[in-house]
Each structure stands twice: as structure tokens, then as C-alpha cells.
Design a protein around this motif. Structure first.
Motif, PDB file in Angstrom:
ATOM      1  N   TYR A   1       0.777  -1.232   0.000  1.00 49.69           N
ATOM      2  CA  TYR A   1       0.000   0.000   0.000  1.00 49.69           C
ATOM      3  C   TYR A   1       0.817   1.295   0.000  1.00 49.69           C
ATOM      4  N   ILE A   2       2.137   1.230  -0.062  1.00 49.54           N
ATOM      5  CA  ILE A   2       2.886   2.481  -0.024  1.00 49.54           C
ATOM      6  C   ILE A   2       2.717   3.243  -1.336  1.00 49.54           C
ATOM      7  N   LYS A   3       2.916   4.551  -1.260  1.00 49.44           N
ATOM      8  CA  LYS A   3       2.688   5.435  -2.409  1.00 49.44           C
ATOM      9  C   LYS A   3       3.963   5.805  -3.154  1.00 49.44           C
ATOM     10  N   ALA A   4       5.088   5.859  -2.424  1.00 51.45           N
ATOM     11  CA  ALA A   4       6.334   6.292  -3.053  1.00 51.45           C
ATOM     12  C   ALA A   4       7.518   5.844  -2.213  1.00 51.45           C
ATOM     13  N   VAL A   5       8.685   5.852  -2.837  1.00 56.63           N
ATOM     14  CA  VAL A   5       9.945   5.588  -2.144  1.00 56.63           C
ATOM     15  C   VAL A   5      10.719   6.897  -2.065  1.00 56.63           C
ATOM     16  N   ASP A   6      11.214   7.210  -0.869  1.00 56.73           N
ATOM     17  CA  ASP A   6      11.981   8.431  -0.648  1.00 56.73           C
ATOM     18  C   ASP A   6      13.460   8.084  -0.479  1.00 56.73           C
ATOM     19  N   ILE A   7      14.292   8.649  -1.328  1.00 54.62           N
ATOM     20  CA  ILE A   7      15.734   8.442  -1.238  1.00 54.62           C
ATOM     21  C   ILE A   7      16.372   9.699  -0.670  1.00 54.62           C
ATOM     22  N   ASP A   8      17.114   9.528   0.410  1.00 50.93           N
ATOM     23  CA  ASP A   8      17.772  10.648   1.094  1.00 50.93           C
ATOM     24  C   ASP A   8      18.974  11.102   0.271  1.00 50.93           C
ATOM     25  N   THR A   9      18.964  12.363  -0.143  1.00 55.43           N
ATOM     26  CA  THR A   9      20.060  12.889  -0.967  1.00 55.43           C
ATOM     27  C   THR A   9      21.304  13.226  -0.152  1.00 55.43           C
ATOM     28  N   CYS A  10      21.185  13.182   1.170  1.00 56.17           N
ATOM     29  CA  CYS A  10      22.325  13.504   2.041  1.00 56.17           C
ATOM     30  C   CYS A  10      23.017  12.230   2.517  1.00 56.17           C
ATOM     31  N   THR A  11      23.235  11.303   1.588  1.00 60.42           N
ATOM     32  CA  THR A  11      23.852  10.026   1.943  1.00 60.42           C
ATOM     33  C   THR A  11      24.906   9.651   0.913  1.00 60.42           C
ATOM     34  N   GLU A  12      25.832   8.814   1.341  1.00 58.03           N
ATOM     35  CA  GLU A  12      26.844   8.303   0.425  1.00 58.03           C
ATOM     36  C   GLU A  12      26.191   7.431  -0.641  1.00 58.03           C
ATOM     37  N   PHE A  13      25.115   6.720  -0.253  1.00 56.14           N
ATOM     38  CA  PHE A  13      24.390   5.896  -1.215  1.00 56.14           C
ATOM     39  C   PHE A  13      23.895   6.754  -2.383  1.00 56.14           C
ATOM     40  N   TYR A  14      23.297   7.893  -2.083  1.00 56.12           N
ATOM     41  CA  TYR A  14      22.761   8.753  -3.138  1.00 56.12           C
ATOM     42  C   TYR A  14      23.887   9.255  -4.047  1.00 56.12           C
ATOM     43  N   ASN A  15      25.008   9.633  -3.457  1.00 59.98           N
ATOM     44  CA  ASN A  15      26.128  10.139  -4.263  1.00 59.98           C
ATOM     45  C   ASN A  15      26.589   9.084  -5.267  1.00 59.98           C
ATOM     46  N   GLU A  16      26.676   7.825  -4.819  1.00 58.64           N
ATOM     47  CA  GLU A  16      27.100   6.755  -5.721  1.00 58.64           C
ATOM     48  C   GLU A  16      25.999   6.408  -6.725  1.00 58.64           C
ATOM     49  N   LEU A  17      24.753   6.506  -6.292  1.00 64.13           N
ATOM     50  CA  LEU A  17      23.621   6.230  -7.183  1.00 64.13           C
ATOM     51  C   LEU A  17      23.595   7.229  -8.337  1.00 64.13           C
ATOM     52  N   VAL A  18      23.834   8.498  -8.042  1.00 65.34           N
ATOM     53  CA  VAL A  18      23.824   9.539  -9.079  1.00 65.34           C
ATOM     54  C   VAL A  18      24.888   9.266 -10.140  1.00 65.34           C
ATOM     55  N   LYS A  19      26.057   8.819  -9.718  1.00 68.39           N
ATOM     56  CA  LYS A  19      27.112   8.488 -10.676  1.00 68.39           C
ATOM     57  C   LYS A  19      26.616   7.420 -11.657  1.00 68.39           C
ATOM     58  N   CYS A  20      25.919   6.429 -11.112  1.00 70.64           N
ATOM     59  CA  CYS A  20      25.386   5.355 -11.960  1.00 70.64           C
ATOM     60  C   CYS A  20      24.270   5.868 -12.864  1.00 70.64           C
ATOM     61  N   MET A  21      23.395   6.712 -12.323  1.00 79.34           N
ATOM     62  CA  MET A  21      22.301   7.263 -13.126  1.00 79.34           C
ATOM     63  C   MET A  21      22.848   8.114 -14.271  1.00 79.34           C
ATOM     64  N   ASP A  22      23.903   8.874 -14.003  1.00 79.05           N
ATOM     65  CA  ASP A  22      24.529   9.684 -15.053  1.00 79.05           C
ATOM     66  C   ASP A  22      25.126   8.802 -16.147  1.00 79.05           C
ATOM     67  N   ALA A  23      25.484   7.557 -15.770  1.00 80.59           N
ATOM     68  CA  ALA A  23      26.063   6.614 -16.740  1.00 80.59           C
ATOM     69  C   ALA A  23      24.995   5.762 -17.417  1.00 80.59           C
ATOM     70  N   GLY A  24      23.719   5.993 -17.081  1.00 76.59           N
ATOM     71  CA  GLY A  24      22.633   5.294 -17.762  1.00 76.59           C
ATOM     72  C   GLY A  24      21.810   4.347 -16.915  1.00 76.59           C
ATOM     73  N   LEU A  25      22.074   4.281 -15.618  1.00 75.66           N
ATOM     74  CA  LEU A  25      21.295   3.385 -14.759  1.00 75.66           C
ATOM     75  C   LEU A  25      19.812   3.746 -14.786  1.00 75.66           C
ATOM     76  N   ILE A  26      18.957   2.722 -14.905  1.00 76.14           N
ATOM     77  CA  ILE A  26      17.509   2.886 -14.797  1.00 76.14           C
ATOM     78  C   ILE A  26      17.120   2.537 -13.373  1.00 76.14           C
ATOM     79  N   ILE A  27      16.358   3.397 -12.711  1.00 72.91           N
ATOM     80  CA  ILE A  27      15.905   3.097 -11.361  1.00 72.91           C
ATOM     81  C   ILE A  27      14.382   3.134 -11.324  1.00 72.91           C
TER      82      ILE A  27
END
Length: 231
Positions: free
Chosen positions: A180-206
Motif C-alpha cells: 500500500y505504499i505510495k512512493a519511495v523516498d531516497i535521502d540525498t544527504c547520503t553516500e548511497f545517493y552520491n554513488e547512485l547519481v554516478k550510476c544514473m549519469d552513466a545510464g542506470l535505470i531506477i
């Protein structure tokens, strides 16, 4: 998969988690029974189960010290699945649906396939597509991801970045085990987000999805939004 209508399904009352994160105590027919918890971290990070009815399945491992494994907790008209590995099965059971048409050809999926040292949850060789599946459990409308810091996930993202550079397609799928959840919230103030952005810039689909038990099978129910939020 066993569901509440299956005669092999056991109903108990959750009492407490034990120090070993893979063990909990459940009251079954008046007796306290140690049961297996199929989760990589304490469930108390996600929700409070003390005193709640829970669904259990017989342990599949021969000679296991625990007779039952925790499976789900009833919630509204469905269940919150507590076995975090079931997110992979939800994707596998739904991968042929139109919802995943953006992945292209999907009839040749290989589970737990290793590519250049990286173990993919699901690999589609005809399109060189890797699926990395993550689960999330939450009883709120918005699920925070990741719930806890994970060095393993950071290493996975580093490997994914290298695979993207080599020409592989990668989809990072976050699956809610709460229907029943409506959305997923990703915290931009994390090391995970910093590494995720690098992958997204390289074409990662999330992508993010909810899952639901349907006719005894955990399947993807619908796609939900992903929010990027800082403190």
C-alpha cells in the motif's frame, strides 16, 4: 508459495526478536518457539511486530534448528511480506508483463548470474541487461530507502558503474513488500545517493514497485514514484 489458505501455513503471535538477527520467538498454540527470520537486518528497523499475529512456513533446510520461518504479517486486506528475498521472486514472476516492456526481450533471464565478478539478481543476456533488486518494508505511505547503511550496496554501485561503462544495461529495482505504499523516498544527504547519481549519469535505470500476494504468488502490483529528498 504458501499462503494463509494453505493447510501448511502456521499462524502464531510474535513475541520478540532475539540477539541473533536471524532468530525470533513466536508463540504457537501456547508454546514459545524459536523461528527463523529471513531478513539481513533486524525487522524492528522497519516495523513493530510484538503482539501481532504472524504467518509462518515450515523451514525448508533439512535438520534446521528452527521448525518455522517468519513469512508475513496480515495488513489491511493483504500482507506485508517479511522475507526480504521475496522481492527477487516478485520481479521474476512478473518480468514477462507489459510493465517491464522497457527492458526489451525478457524470455532468457538467468538468476544469480555472475558478470565480470558481479553477481546479478537477474540477467537478460539477449539485451545485456542486469537487474539489481532491493526490498523495502514500511508501514507508512512513503518508504525510506535505504533504511540502514550498507557497505555492500555501496560496493555493488561501484561495480554497477563499471559495468555501465562497459556497455551493459542496468536496472535498479526497489520492491516494497508492503502493497500500500505510495512512493519511495531516497535521502540525498547520503553516500548511497552520491554513488547512485554516478550510476544514473552513466545510464542506470531506477524503478520502484509495490508487490502483492495474488493467488498464492507474490507479484509486482504497480509502479510507484521515487522522491529525492534532503534534510
Amino acid at each position: 508459495m504458501q499462503t494463509a489458505s494453505n493447510p501448511g501455513f502456521i499462524i502464531g503471535t510474535f513475541k520478540k526478536e532475539l540477539k541473533n538477527r536471524f532468530l525470533c520467538e513466536v508463540q504457537i498454540d501456547g508454546a514459545d518457539v524459536v523461528c527463523y527470520v529471513p531478513s539481513s537486518c533486524h525487522l524492528s528497523n522497519f516495523l513493530q511486530l510484538e503482539g501481532k499475529k504472524v504467518l509462518l512456513v515450515p523451514t525448508q533446510t533439512p535438520n534446521s534448528r528452527t521448525p518455522y520461518a517468519l513469512f508475513a504479517v496480515p495488513y489491511k486486506r493483504n500482507y506485508i511480506v517479511l522475507n526480504t528475498s521475496m522481492a527477487n521472486r516478485a520481479i521474476e514472476s512478473s518480468i514477462q508483463g507489459k510493465r517491464f516492456s522497457y527492458l526489451g526481450k525478457r524470455i532468457d533471464g538467468i538468476k544469480e548470474h555472475t558478470i565480470d565478478g558481479y553477481k546479478a539478481d537477474l540477467y537478460l543476456p539477449s539485451t545485456k541487461t542486469i537487474l539489481e533488486v532491493k526490498s523495502v518494508i514500511s508501514v507508512t505511505n512513503h518508504a525510506k530507502f535505504p533504511t540502514v547503511y550498507s557497505e555492500r550496496t555501496l560496493k555493488q554501485l561501484a561495480s554497477i558503474l563499471e559495468l555501465l561503462k562497459k556497455g551493459y544495461r542496468v536496472c535498479f529495482a526497489i520492491v516494497s513488500l508492503h502493497p500500500y505504499i505510495k512512493a519511495v523516498d531516497i535521502d540525498t544527504c547520503t553516500e548511497f545517493y552520491n554513488e547512485l547519481v554516478k550510476c544514473m549519469d552513466a545510464g542506470l535505470i531506477i524503478k520502484a514497485y509495490t508487490s502483492r500476494l495474488k493467488n498464492g504468488v507474490l507479484a509486482i502490483d504497480k509502479e510507484i514514484g521515487i522522491n529525492y529528498q534532503g534534510d
